[in-house]
Design a protein around this motif. Structure first.
Motif: not given
Ligand code: NAP
Length: 248
Positions: A212-220, A245-246, A199-210
């Motif tokens: 502010r959310r993880a991407g979905t497979p559909e985004d790709v 915008g990571m 959870e911590d690593i996931r949250a730190s990733f999201v912090e760095n994404i303009s």
């Protein structure tokens, strides 16, 4: 009329995650789908049923992306069954993460073989078919870590960086025959591959994404649709980040 009506797409590693979303997106735009998997036969059967329900032809092949022989057998089979191959999405990939000094030779080799040598295998098999057709679009699934590197992922980052240079080379070699080659560089996308992160690593990733959310497979899959279709007819040798915008 769908953007991919009359096209045949071959997608490696499509039973889960990003590959699956691309298969469904392509089928919903009218493409017939050939796809591969390694271990998940039940998931492959489910995917065939879902794609057929969208009104297209779909066949799943058990084919190890790391095997040169299996890639060539696959391409021959798909071309025989479907008559042509218009889009190749090389999506199959694995991680074996650890810090460099703890990384075994096996961890290095398996990631390079599955993620990068596989691109040589499948391109060597499919590009001549596309060159004979005088058209085709190849999409390689790279990663933002192939651009910026990542601690704990030296093997994975190197494999994904290799795909970027490989795609540029394929674009230069095959452009005159009407074959395009590009990469997508996804950021942090919610799939089985990233579900193992804490959870911590996931949250730190999201912090760095303009965004502010993880991407979905559909985004790709949306970017893969652009690159697979004639919308990108004049785009080749490029890498498109799909990362919200990571910041690197
Ligand atoms: P995933 O959920 O782990 O799915 C991987 C797929 O690849 C599965 O269908 C798997 O088939 C297949 N596969 C694995 N090894 C294979 C092999 N040797 N031969 C054939 N198929 C094989 O992964 P994902 O997250 O969707 O990632 C898809 C691609 O995007 C990968 O190349 C990954 O590196 C890249 N990517 C992902 C992210 C992310 O955040 N998720 C970010 C950047 C890039 P089986 O189920 O049969 O094993």
């Amino acid at each position: 009329m769908g953007l991919l009506e009359g096209k045949v797409a071959l997608i490696t590693g499509a039973t889960r995650g990003i590959g699956r979303a691309i298969a469904v997106k392509y089928a919903s735009e009218g493409a017939d789908i050939a796809f591969t998997y390694l271990s998940s036969a039940a998931a492959a059967n489910e995917l065939v049923a879902e794609l057929e329900s969208l009104g297209v032809r779909a066949v799943g092949y058990r084919s190890d992306a790391a095997s040169y022989e299996e890639a060539h057998t696959l391409a021959t089979e798909v071309n025989k069954t479907f008559g042509h191959i218009d889009i190749l999405v090389h999506n199959a990939g694995i991680t074996r993460d650890t810090l460099l000094m703890r990384m075994s030779q096996e961890m290095w080799d398996s990631v390079i073989d599955t993620n990068l040598k596989s691109a040589f295998n499948i391109t060597h098999a499919v590009a001549p078919i596309m060159a004979r057709q005088r058209s085709g679009s190849i999409v390689y699934m790279s990663s933002v870590v192939g651009i910026g590197g990542n601690a704990g992922q030296a093997n994975y980052a190197a494999s994904k960086a290799g795909l970027i240079a490989f795609a540029k080379s394929v674009a230069k070699e095959f452009g005159a025959r009407g074959v395009r080659a590009n990469c997508i560089a996804p950021g942090f996308i919610q799939t089985d591959m990233t579900s193992v992160l804490s959870e911590d690593i996931r949250a730190s990733f999201v912090e760095n994404i303009s965004l502010r959310r993880a991407g979905t497979p559909e985004d790709v899959a949306g970017v893969a649709l652009f690159l697979g279709s004639s919308l990108s007819a004049y785009v080749t040798g490029q890498t498109i980040p799909c990362c919200g915008g990571m910041r690197g």
